[in-house]
Structures are given as structure tokens and as C-alpha cells.
Design a protein around this motif. Sequence first.
Motif, PDB file in Angstrom:
ATOM      1  N   LYS A 402       0.820  -1.211   0.000  1.00  0.00           N
ATOM      2  CA  LYS A 402       0.000   0.000   0.000  1.00  0.00           C
ATOM      3  C   LYS A 402       0.855   1.262   0.000  1.00  0.00           C
ATOM      4  CE  LYS A 402      -4.185  -1.911   2.083  1.00  0.00           C
ATOM      5  NZ  LYS A 402      -5.163  -1.804   3.208  1.00  0.00           N
ATOM      6  N   ALA A 403       1.930   1.235   0.768  1.00  0.00           N
ATOM      7  CA  ALA A 403       2.818   2.396   0.813  1.00  0.00           C
ATOM      8  C   ALA A 403       3.470   2.622  -0.545  1.00  0.00           C
ATOM      9  CB  ALA A 403       3.877   2.199   1.893  1.00  0.00           C
ATOM     10  N   PHE A 404       3.848   1.523  -1.199  1.00  0.00           N
ATOM     11  CA  PHE A 404       4.457   1.656  -2.521  1.00  0.00           C
ATOM     12  C   PHE A 404       3.427   2.109  -3.552  1.00  0.00           C
ATOM     13  CE2 PHE A 404       6.111  -0.208  -6.553  1.00  0.00           C
ATOM     14  CZ  PHE A 404       7.287   0.524  -6.623  1.00  0.00           C
ATOM     15  N   ALA A 405       2.220   1.573  -3.473  1.00  0.00           N
ATOM     16  CA  ALA A 405       1.160   1.964  -4.409  1.00  0.00           C
ATOM     17  C   ALA A 405       0.833   3.445  -4.287  1.00  0.00           C
ATOM     18  CB  ALA A 405      -0.091   1.124  -4.171  1.00  0.00           C
ATOM     19  N   ALA A 406       1.014   3.991  -3.087  1.00  0.00           N
ATOM     20  CA  ALA A 406       0.733   5.412  -2.881  1.00  0.00           C
ATOM     21  C   ALA A 406       1.676   6.301  -3.680  1.00  0.00           C
ATOM     22  CB  ALA A 406       0.824   5.748  -1.393  1.00  0.00           C
ATOM     23  N   LYS A 407       2.782   5.732  -4.150  1.00  0.00           N
ATOM     24  CA  LYS A 407       3.746   6.500  -4.941  1.00  0.00           C
ATOM     25  C   LYS A 407       3.489   6.373  -6.453  1.00  0.00           C
ATOM     26  CE  LYS A 407       7.373   6.085  -1.435  1.00  0.00           C
ATOM     27  NZ  LYS A 407       8.773   5.744  -1.136  1.00  0.00           N
ATOM     28  N   TYR A 408       2.353   5.775  -6.804  1.00  0.00           N
ATOM     29  CA  TYR A 408       2.045   5.491  -8.216  1.00  0.00           C
ATOM     30  C   TYR A 408       2.158   6.755  -9.075  1.00  0.00           C
ATOM     31  CZ  TYR A 408      -0.122   2.678 -11.909  1.00  0.00           C
ATOM     32  OH  TYR A 408      -0.356   1.975 -13.064  1.00  0.00           O
TER      33      TYR A 408
END
Length: 471
Positions: A402-408
Amino acid sequence: MSLDRERISRFAEIVGERYAIIDQSEIEPYVNERRGLFPGRSQLVLLPGTIEEVSRIMALASETLTPVVPQGGNTGLVGGGVPDDSGNQIVISLKRLNLIREVDSDANTMTVEAGAVLQEIQSTADDADRLFPLSLGSQGTCQIGGNLSSNAGGTGVLAYGNARELCLGLEVVLPDGRIFDDLRKLKKDNTGYNLKDLFIGAEGTLGVITAAVLKLYPKPKGREIAWVGLNSPAEALRLLSLANDSAGPMLTTFELISEIIVDFALKHVSGLRRPLDSRHPWYVMMEVSSGRSPEHARGVIEDILTGAFEDCIVADASITASIAQFEAIWRLRDTMSEAQKPEGFSIKHDISVPVSAVPEFIELARRQVLDVEPDARIVCFGHMGDGNLHYNVSQPVGGDSKAFAAKYREMNDAVHAVVRSLGGSFSAEHGIGQLKRSELLATEPPVAIDLMRAIKRTLDPSGIMNPHKVI
């Protein structure tokens, strides 16, 4: 706004109760795309069995202002073939329109309906001693109507072009129900505007493609694949130049592949083997096809590799020695997209740049990606021969999805800024759909947007064709 029972009944009557799906458990596969990014809803999925039924569906949709989403094999990656979450859009699945109407070996054409599966088209061409060169990882399930609607590319673009170049004629049902019949086999036709090209790549926003005339080619009498280990994309570019000079149009595939995606494939897909004993930062998968003989193809690819070794371009290489090895190399390449999934969330980019700029793009994009996420894993592979790369970024090992997806968005902006600086495109072969619509509107020249909107208004004045996709 939901659909009332009377309207659902009128649509269902056109195709018959058996082919009008209203049960939500049966509808689910039609409203969710493969990456799970755009869950949708619909009260009705229609499976027409004739062109006339599609025409009647669209006439009723136009009369009742019902939004319609045309759908092929639902293998898209940008949310272009699924409805939104409003529940007021109906889905037209073309899977029953799957006839291969004609194979004309003399004219080198095949006339097919939109629901024909790509692999079946390839097999039918092969049975007629011909080649249909469009080749995709999803070819066992994707349908030709979707391939044309997204102007699909794949591994054969270098020699044969993308879907647009492989289509001579189209049959399309317009938003008001009229049928545009342009199923001609002509390679030369200058009678006014080339109207079929409006619908190829339009992702179902201008009409429903129901049939097409496809180009066929003589089947190669010899095909050889080399798997080459290199130290850098710059060396791959030198190898491509050498291969083009030596093979010309016989060079049918030139794929650039990073070591990490090979590791993913070997880890997550059973039955695969490493093509070379040694490991290298980069690989090239190169295919040569000959119209003369297997020996001719082998000689050409050997000459390319001999020159590459003499020029110190490549570190190691092997040529397939059997049909089994040939098929194994292709299977390794075709499973790469799926092999990335078990490694966690990934931010994918389907970009193209001028071929000469590929090494520069890879280096500049690497710096930008690591600025956004220092522990990100860069997974780069794709069709270097035509400048199209799948530049994907996987989450850090053990990282939070989720944290990585927030950087999409931040990651997209960083990579696409590099693409634009090199005169490239942020959408090479997967289309726009829902995923890239806002970026298209924000970055394309205003005149281009105005022209697209004018075409959309002219053909679909009520805005019922695949709303909120592309433009």
C-alpha cells in the motif's frame, strides 16, 4: 442511475434470455479487469450472435441513451474494456461473434469476426501455409476485435507493424446502429478519408468493431532464435544496428530483457530453464525468419553473432538447437508479465522512445525511479526493435504494498517526464482506457485534444460509447 426492468427486458429480447446475463455472480468476470485496478458494476451483459443483433442493441442504446461498453477477451491493462462503478453501463461481449469467414491465400487475407481468439487466427493461417504475425502473451484468450480496438503491438511489430498495419478492412456498428461495411481486401484505396483507421485504437469509444479483413504473409521456411548476454543497453543498440544491416526485413524479433525479470520467471513459472549458463545484466532475444530455408535463417543469425563477437558487443550467446528449445525461449518471454505479479505491487509503464534513445531513457529513468523509491526494483523488458519498453517498477523486497502503491502518480510522473524529454510516448501499445486518460488530456497538444473531441462528438453525439475512456 440504474437501468429499469423494462429497458433490461428490451435489450434482453434482442439476444434472447440465454445470452442476456443479469445474475451478478455471472456478470463479475465481465466487470473486473486482470490487474484489479478498475472494479466495475453492470446490471446487464449482452452476448450477441450476429452483426444484426449488435446493430439492434446499439439502435436501442441510442434511443434510450444507455451507455455501452464493448468487450473482447478482457485482457486489457488500462481499464478500457470494463464498465465503471456506476452500474448504469451495459457490456456487449463479442465472444459469440467468433467466425473465421474466409481465408484467401491468393490475396493473402483472412476475414474474421471480432470475437475470434488471436491464437485461433494464427493457427488457421498456419493451416493455410500462411502467417498472421500479431503475437501477444495473452494470445490464447484475447480477441481480434480488442486487438484492433487497442491497436495492439506485440513482438512482431519490428518486421510486420502493429494491428493497424495488419488490417485492410473493417466492419463496425456505429453508436446509432448503422453498419459501416468496409470489409475490403484492397492494399491500395484512395477513395476519400481512411475511415477504418478512426476505429483502430479508439478502444470502443467510436463504435463496435464486429469484423475485419486481416493481412497474411508467406509462412517462413526457417526461423532461428538467439539468446544473447550483454553488459548494457548501449551494447544492445549496437547489436540491433548490426542485425538490421545483416538481416534487414528477416529480423523479426529483437527483445531487450533485464536479468531481474528472467530471475522472476525462473522463480515463479515451472518448467523454465536459463538459456545461458552465465548470468548477465541484460539479454537480447533475437529472431531471424527466412523465406528460403532453415539453413538460410541459421546462417544469417550466425553471421550476426560472429560479427558481434568480433566487435566485442556481446558477452555470450546461444542459438536454439531444436524446436523444443525454440518454444522454451518463447515461453520464457511470454510469461514475463505474469512472473512479476508474485513479487508484489508494481508500477507499470508502457512507453516508447526513438530506438536510438533507448539506452539514454533507461539510464535517466533509473535515476528518477530511485529518487522516488531508493529500494525499488526496476524490471525492464520489451520490444527494443521498435522502441517500446515495458518499464515496470516492483516494490522493494519485504516492502509494504500500500505504501508503494501510494507512490504510483509520483513514479508515473517521473518516468513519463523522461519519456517526453526524449520525444517519446507514455502509451505505446496498451492503450489509454481509464488509467491514462487524465495524463492524455493534460499532456497532449490542445489542437490534438480538440480534434479527438470533435471526432467523438460527430460519431457519438450522445456520448454512449464506452464513456470516460480515452477522451
